[in-house]
Design an enzyme around this catalytic site. Structure first.
Site, PDB file in Angstrom:
ATOM      1  N   GLY A  13       4.900  12.561  61.226  1.00  0.00           N
ATOM      2  CA  GLY A  13       6.128  13.617  60.262  1.00  0.00           C
ATOM      3  C   GLY A  13       6.062  14.783  60.502  1.00  0.00           C
ATOM      4  O   GLY A  13       5.148  15.827  59.756  1.00  0.00           O
ATOM      5  N   SER A  19       4.361  22.025  59.875  1.00  0.00           N
ATOM      6  CA  SER A  19       4.374  20.625  58.844  1.00  0.00           C
ATOM      7  C   SER A  19       3.342  20.883  58.213  1.00  0.00           C
ATOM      8  O   SER A  19       2.390  21.031  59.009  1.00  0.00           O
ATOM      9  CB  SER A  19       5.180  19.394  59.584  1.00  0.00           C
ATOM     10  OG  SER A  19       6.104  20.066  60.301  1.00  0.00           O
ATOM     11  N   GLN A  40      10.477  11.492  64.747  1.00  0.00           N
ATOM     12  CA  GLN A  40      11.727  10.255  64.272  1.00  0.00           C
ATOM     13  C   GLN A  40      12.680  10.388  65.991  1.00  0.00           C
ATOM     14  O   GLN A  40      13.409   9.652  65.881  1.00  0.00           O
ATOM     15  CB  GLN A  40      11.976  11.336  63.785  1.00  0.00           C
ATOM     16  CG  GLN A  40      13.706  10.293  62.626  1.00  0.00           C
ATOM     17  CD  GLN A  40      14.599  11.600  62.100  1.00  0.00           C
ATOM     18  OE1 GLN A  40      13.978  13.093  62.189  1.00  0.00           O
ATOM     19  NE2 GLN A  40      15.789  11.288  61.461  1.00  0.00           N
ATOM     20  N   VAL A  65      11.910   5.956  61.256  1.00  0.00           N
ATOM     21  CA  VAL A  65      11.297   5.227  60.025  1.00  0.00           C
ATOM     22  C   VAL A  65      12.745   4.172  59.174  1.00  0.00           C
ATOM     23  O   VAL A  65      13.337   3.142  58.307  1.00  0.00           O
ATOM     24  CB  VAL A  65      10.513   5.334  58.659  1.00  0.00           C
ATOM     25  CG1 VAL A  65       9.304   5.532  60.028  1.00  0.00           C
ATOM     26  CG2 VAL A  65      10.700   6.754  58.044  1.00  0.00           C
ATOM     27  N   TYR A 155      15.019  18.888  43.062  1.00  0.00           N
ATOM     28  CA  TYR A 155      14.179  17.767  43.652  1.00  0.00           C
ATOM     29  C   TYR A 155      14.997  16.452  43.494  1.00  0.00           C
ATOM     30  O   TYR A 155      14.501  15.104  44.466  1.00  0.00           O
ATOM     31  CB  TYR A 155      13.084  17.760  42.948  1.00  0.00           C
ATOM     32  CG  TYR A 155      11.945  16.931  44.544  1.00  0.00           C
ATOM     33  CD1 TYR A 155      11.345  17.988  45.327  1.00  0.00           C
ATOM     34  CD2 TYR A 155      11.240  16.717  43.513  1.00  0.00           C
ATOM     35  CE1 TYR A 155      10.617  17.586  46.279  1.00  0.00           C
ATOM     36  CE2 TYR A 155       9.627  15.930  44.943  1.00  0.00           C
ATOM     37  CZ  TYR A 155      10.081  16.570  46.570  1.00  0.00           C
ATOM     38  OH  TYR A 155       9.326  15.397  47.531  1.00  0.00           O
ATOM     39  N   LYS A 162       9.658   9.885  45.644  1.00  0.00           N
ATOM     40  CA  LYS A 162       7.320  10.665  44.965  1.00  0.00           C
ATOM     41  C   LYS A 162       6.826   9.435  44.318  1.00  0.00           C
ATOM     42  O   LYS A 162       6.178   8.943  44.241  1.00  0.00           O
ATOM     43  CB  LYS A 162       7.142  11.586  45.239  1.00  0.00           C
ATOM     44  CG  LYS A 162       7.715  12.427  46.404  1.00  0.00           C
ATOM     45  CD  LYS A 162       6.671  11.993  47.882  1.00  0.00           C
ATOM     46  CE  LYS A 162       7.183  13.103  48.295  1.00  0.00           C
ATOM     47  NZ  LYS A 162       6.974  13.172  49.377  1.00  0.00           N
TER      48      LYS A 162
HETATM   49  O1  0WE Z   1       9.435  16.412  49.843  1.00  0.00           O
HETATM   50  C1  0WE Z   1       9.991  17.469  50.082  1.00  0.00           C
HETATM   51  C2  0WE Z   1      10.469  18.417  50.843  1.00  0.00           C
HETATM   52  C3  0WE Z   1      12.054  17.017  51.001  1.00  0.00           C
HETATM   53  C4  0WE Z   1      13.359  16.824  51.892  1.00  0.00           C
HETATM   54  C5  0WE Z   1      13.681  18.092  52.256  1.00  0.00           C
HETATM   55  C6  0WE Z   1      14.866  18.264  52.578  1.00  0.00           C
HETATM   56  C7  0WE Z   1      15.979  19.548  53.411  1.00  0.00           C
HETATM   57  C8  0WE Z   1      16.273  19.152  54.259  1.00  0.00           C
HETATM   58  C9  0WE Z   1      13.312  15.901  51.670  1.00  0.00           C
HETATM   59  N1  0WE Z   1      15.166  15.519  52.178  1.00  0.00           N
HETATM   60  C10 0WE Z   1      15.329  16.881  53.232  1.00  0.00           C
HETATM   61  N2  0WE Z   1      16.294  16.902  53.664  1.00  0.00           N
HETATM   62  C11 0WE Z   1      17.302  17.683  53.860  1.00  0.00           C
HETATM   63  O2  0WE Z   1      18.278  18.149  54.751  1.00  0.00           O
HETATM   64  N3  0WE Z   1       9.020  19.146  49.408  1.00  0.00           N
HETATM   65  C12 0WE Z   1       8.044  19.293  48.336  1.00  0.00           C
HETATM   66  C13 0WE Z   1      10.092  20.333  49.778  1.00  0.00           C
HETATM   67  C14 0WE Z   1      10.592  20.736  48.461  1.00  0.00           C
HETATM   68  O3  0WE Z   1      11.515  19.983  48.687  1.00  0.00           O
HETATM   69  C15 0WE Z   1      12.525  20.477  47.405  1.00  0.00           C
HETATM   70  C16 0WE Z   1      11.636  20.781  47.409  1.00  0.00           C
HETATM   71  C17 0WE Z   1      10.249  21.110  47.240  1.00  0.00           C
HETATM   72  C18 0WE Z   1       9.396  22.177  46.850  1.00  0.00           C
HETATM   73  C19 0WE Z   1      14.085  20.529  46.893  1.00  0.00           C
HETATM   74  C20 0WE Z   1      14.468  20.681  45.582  1.00  0.00           C
HETATM   75  C21 0WE Z   1      13.563  21.578  44.951  1.00  0.00           C
HETATM   76  C22 0WE Z   1      12.036  21.816  45.418  1.00  0.00           C
END
Ligand code: 0WE
Length: 261
Positions: A13, A19, A40, A65, A155, A162
């Site tokens: 990752g 990261s 990836q 994955v 989120y 999660k």
């Molecule tokens: O788990 C994460 C990131 C998750 C994520 C982020 C993206 C951005 C680009 C999953 N998928 C994507 N797909 C994409 O195309 N975090 C903990 C960071 C995060 O992400 C959020 C957050 C936070 C904090 C999304 C919405 C609201 C808050």
């Protein structure tokens, strides 16, 4: 010599030097670990190569994955270089960006399934593959966010994934405890990573969390890295199934004190 000397770990990752996975990798290497990485797609390999080289690693393995059988294949490839493994860091999550905003109820059937597969189930598959290379026990670590336990705007389905990931950690800890394989989740506060940047309302989340956290700030990848080292090392030999927050204490706050506006 370091607390991870003589240990071999796989890091999954790393997208770039910001990261969370890289924070853990760099800290683990500085404590003596020998590391391998998965990426990836080819595009990520290019960015990973110099980072890995900077800590003396050239063992880079492709692993998307989302692809059926990819995890088993990657571990099979790893086993041609290493006959055993001491730890794995799983720092992988993905959802369609268009569904990380607005109402959670608009989540589509397809993106719900894809998000769960990549962000939650992949850790279970990693555990199943990794245990075969851990005859003397080991440590598995995944990454979460408070959105898995409490709501956080936008989120959405990532929070649901999660929650599944954190529950998977507990079940895997029971499954693998008898093999002396520990399984833990590190829940980090918001950080300026690729995954956290392109997000709707990112600035609000970032500012709110740092303002209300007891430490008055969000974590950086170096302190996430050091907490990761603890969970991967024998320092945490009595710890499994745990959800460990590295968020400046933010998750403890119910009502913030009056002097914080
Ligand atoms: O788990 C994460 C990131 C998750 C994520 C982020 C993206 C951005 C680009 C999953 N998928 C994507 N797909 C994409 O195309 N975090 C903990 C960071 C995060 O992400 C959020 C957050 C936070 C904090 C999304 C919405 C609201 C808050």
């Amino acid at each position: 010599m370091g607390i991870l000397s003589g240990k071999r770990g796989l890091i999954m990752g790393v997208a770039n030097e910001r990261s969370a996975a890289w924070g853990i990798a760099a800290a683990a290497a500085s404590h003596g670990a020998e590391l391998a990485f998965t990426y990836q797609i080819e595009g990520f390999r290019k960015r990973l190569e110099p980072l890995a080289a900077s800590i003396g690693s050239s063992l880079l393995i492709e692993c998307d994955v989302a692809e059926d059988g990819a995890i088993a294949k990657s571990f099979a490839e790893l086993s041609t270089s290493w006959d055993s493994l001491d730890f794995v860091v799983h720092a992988i999550g993905f959802s369609d960006k268009s569904e990380l905003k607005g109402a959670y109820y608009n989540t589509s059937r397809q993106n719900f399934a894809d998000t769960m597969l990549v962000s939650a189930f992949s850790f279970t598959e990693v555990a199943a593959a990794a245990r075969k290379m851990m005859p003397n026990g080991g440590s598995l670590l995944t990454m979460s966010y408070l959105g898995g336990v409490r709501t956080s705007p936008n989120y959405n389905v990532m929070g649901v994934a999660k929650a599944a990931l954190e529950a998977s950690t507990r079940y895997l800890a029971v499954d693998l405890g008898g093999e002396n394989i520990r399984v833990n989740t590190l829940s980090a506060g918001p950080m300026r990573t690729l995954a956290g940047s392109a997000i709707t309302g990112a600035r609000h989340i970032f500012r709110h969390s740092e303002k209300h956290a007891p430490l008055g700030r969000n974590p950086d990848i170096e302190e996430v890295g050091r907490a990761g080292v603890y969970l991967l090392s024998d320092l945490s030999s009595g710890v499994t199934g745990e959800l460990h927050y590295v968020d400046g204490g933010y998750h403890h706050i119910g009502v913030p004190s009056e002097d914080v506006e």
